[in-house]
Design a protein around this motif. Structure first.
Motif, PDB file in Angstrom:
ATOM      1  N   LYS A 166      51.887  38.419  51.544  1.00  0.00           N
ATOM      2  CA  LYS A 166      53.209  37.788  51.567  1.00  0.00           C
ATOM      3  C   LYS A 166      53.060  36.290  51.300  1.00  0.00           C
ATOM      4  CE  LYS A 166      57.450  37.503  54.007  1.00  0.00           C
ATOM      5  NZ  LYS A 166      58.570  38.323  54.044  1.00  0.00           N
ATOM      6  N   ILE A 167      53.216  35.923  50.040  1.00  0.00           N
ATOM      7  CA  ILE A 167      53.125  34.526  49.614  1.00  0.00           C
ATOM      8  C   ILE A 167      54.324  34.220  48.719  1.00  0.00           C
ATOM      9  CG2 ILE A 167      50.629  34.184  49.837  1.00  0.00           C
ATOM     10  CD1 ILE A 167      50.313  35.045  46.930  1.00  0.00           C
ATOM     11  N   PRO A 168      54.695  32.944  48.653  1.00  0.00           N
ATOM     12  CA  PRO A 168      55.830  32.566  47.803  1.00  0.00           C
ATOM     13  C   PRO A 168      55.553  32.793  46.316  1.00  0.00           C
ATOM     14  CG  PRO A 168      55.276  30.803  49.355  1.00  0.00           C
ATOM     15  CD  PRO A 168      54.179  31.825  49.423  1.00  0.00           C
ATOM     16  N   GLY A 169      56.616  32.824  45.558  1.00  0.00           N
ATOM     17  CA  GLY A 169      56.499  33.052  44.114  1.00  0.00           C
ATOM     18  C   GLY A 169      56.443  34.534  43.857  1.00  0.00           C
ATOM     19  N   ILE A 170      55.284  34.999  43.488  1.00  0.00           N
ATOM     20  CA  ILE A 170      55.068  36.441  43.377  1.00  0.00           C
ATOM     21  C   ILE A 170      54.098  36.833  44.482  1.00  0.00           C
ATOM     22  CG2 ILE A 170      55.608  36.637  40.924  1.00  0.00           C
ATOM     23  CD1 ILE A 170      52.606  36.619  40.343  1.00  0.00           C
ATOM     24  N   ASN A 171      54.313  38.000  45.081  1.00  0.00           N
ATOM     25  CA  ASN A 171      53.473  38.376  46.221  1.00  0.00           C
ATOM     26  C   ASN A 171      52.055  38.743  45.771  1.00  0.00           C
ATOM     27  OD1 ASN A 171      53.201  41.240  45.690  1.00  0.00           O
ATOM     28  ND2 ASN A 171      55.268  41.520  46.465  1.00  0.00           N
ATOM     29  N   GLY A 172      51.182  38.887  46.756  1.00  0.00           N
ATOM     30  CA  GLY A 172      49.782  39.145  46.469  1.00  0.00           C
ATOM     31  C   GLY A 172      49.531  40.415  45.686  1.00  0.00           C
ATOM     32  N   VAL A 173      50.296  41.458  45.962  1.00  0.00           N
ATOM     33  CA  VAL A 173      50.124  42.714  45.221  1.00  0.00           C
ATOM     34  C   VAL A 173      50.489  42.511  43.755  1.00  0.00           C
ATOM     35  CG1 VAL A 173      50.850  45.124  45.035  1.00  0.00           C
ATOM     36  CG2 VAL A 173      50.477  44.106  47.293  1.00  0.00           C
ATOM     37  N   GLU A 174      51.551  41.776  43.492  1.00  0.00           N
ATOM     38  CA  GLU A 174      51.939  41.493  42.104  1.00  0.00           C
ATOM     39  C   GLU A 174      50.906  40.617  41.402  1.00  0.00           C
ATOM     40  OE1 GLU A 174      54.349  42.907  40.235  1.00  0.00           O
ATOM     41  OE2 GLU A 174      54.544  44.175  42.001  1.00  0.00           O
ATOM     42  N   VAL A 175      50.342  39.651  42.123  1.00  0.00           N
ATOM     43  CA  VAL A 175      49.258  38.835  41.555  1.00  0.00           C
ATOM     44  C   VAL A 175      48.121  39.748  41.135  1.00  0.00           C
ATOM     45  CG1 VAL A 175      47.467  37.122  42.080  1.00  0.00           C
ATOM     46  CG2 VAL A 175      49.815  36.718  42.837  1.00  0.00           C
ATOM     47  N   LEU A 176      47.748  40.647  42.013  1.00  0.00           N
ATOM     48  CA  LEU A 176      46.651  41.571  41.738  1.00  0.00           C
ATOM     49  C   LEU A 176      46.960  42.462  40.537  1.00  0.00           C
ATOM     50  CD1 LEU A 176      43.891  42.645  42.560  1.00  0.00           C
ATOM     51  CD2 LEU A 176      45.038  44.071  44.266  1.00  0.00           C
ATOM     52  N   LYS A 177      48.168  42.994  40.464  1.00  0.00           N
ATOM     53  CA  LYS A 177      48.550  43.845  39.331  1.00  0.00           C
ATOM     54  C   LYS A 177      48.513  43.072  38.017  1.00  0.00           C
ATOM     55  CE  LYS A 177      51.407  47.157  41.843  1.00  0.00           C
ATOM     56  NZ  LYS A 177      52.768  47.644  42.112  1.00  0.00           N
ATOM     57  N   LYS A 178      48.980  41.824  38.038  1.00  0.00           N
ATOM     58  CA  LYS A 178      48.949  41.005  36.823  1.00  0.00           C
ATOM     59  C   LYS A 178      47.508  40.684  36.418  1.00  0.00           C
ATOM     60  CE  LYS A 178      53.532  38.929  37.269  1.00  0.00           C
ATOM     61  NZ  LYS A 178      54.111  39.589  36.104  1.00  0.00           N
ATOM     62  N   MET A 179      46.660  40.408  37.411  1.00  0.00           N
ATOM     63  CA  MET A 179      45.248  40.164  37.108  1.00  0.00           C
ATOM     64  C   MET A 179      44.634  41.369  36.412  1.00  0.00           C
ATOM     65  SD  MET A 179      43.870  38.407  40.637  1.00  0.00           S
ATOM     66  CE  MET A 179      42.190  38.934  40.298  1.00  0.00           C
ATOM     67  N   ARG A 180      44.856  42.546  36.955  1.00  0.00           N
ATOM     68  CA  ARG A 180      44.263  43.752  36.382  1.00  0.00           C
ATOM     69  C   ARG A 180      44.843  44.049  35.003  1.00  0.00           C
ATOM     70  NH1 ARG A 180      40.857  42.296  39.746  1.00  0.00           N
ATOM     71  NH2 ARG A 180      40.400  43.559  41.577  1.00  0.00           N
ATOM     72  N   ALA A 181      46.135  43.798  34.819  1.00  0.00           N
ATOM     73  CA  ALA A 181      46.762  44.008  33.511  1.00  0.00           C
ATOM     74  C   ALA A 181      46.160  43.076  32.463  1.00  0.00           C
ATOM     75  CB  ALA A 181      48.271  43.803  33.607  1.00  0.00           C
ATOM     76  N   GLU A 182      45.697  41.910  32.904  1.00  0.00           N
ATOM     77  CA  GLU A 182      45.062  40.944  31.999  1.00  0.00           C
ATOM     78  C   GLU A 182      43.546  41.099  31.983  1.00  0.00           C
ATOM     79  OE1 GLU A 182      46.484  36.953  32.798  1.00  0.00           O
ATOM     80  OE2 GLU A 182      48.512  37.706  33.128  1.00  0.00           O
TER      81      GLU A 182
END
Length: 121
Positions: free
Chosen positions: A54-70
């Protein structure tokens, strides 16, 4: 030098983890929100990321999904105060190796970080 990024919106948690990890010889960078974390992982290769959910902007799970997508495959350990994240089947598929419930035992976090780094060497 081994690089770790700590992503948490709570400055006290970032400071504690940074101090403890630096004492162990790690180079530590911090991010207080999801967008800053994502920007940082796009520019810098880390050995490990300690990522709050739970972090501002995009949450940690979304950060992780974007990392893996890239195709950014840096190892990630999740930190969360939310019990439902402890059933982390989806996170495991995204390459999460560990989930720490807050409040966490800093010695346990350090032990897991050290184990991860020793396995990489």
């Amino acid at each position: 030098m081994r690089k770790v990024m700590v992503v948490d919106d709570k400055e006290g948690i970032r400071t504690l983890l940074k101090e403890v990890l630096q004492e162990e010889g790690y180079q530590v960078e911090e991010a207080a929100n999801g967008w800053d974390a994502l920007e940082s992982v796009r520019k810098t290769k880390y050995d490990l990321i300690l990522l709050d959910v739970k972090i501002p902007g995009i949450n940690g799970v979304e950060v992780l999904k974007k990392m893996r997508a890239e195709d950014i495959m840096t190892r990630v350990m999740i930190m969360t105060a939310y019990e439902e994240m402890n059933t982390y089947g989806d996170l495991k598929e995204l390459g999460v190796s560990q989930v720490f419930s807050k409040p966490f035992d800093i010695r346990e976090v350090l032990r897991k970080v050290n184990q991860h780094m020793a396995a990489r060497e």
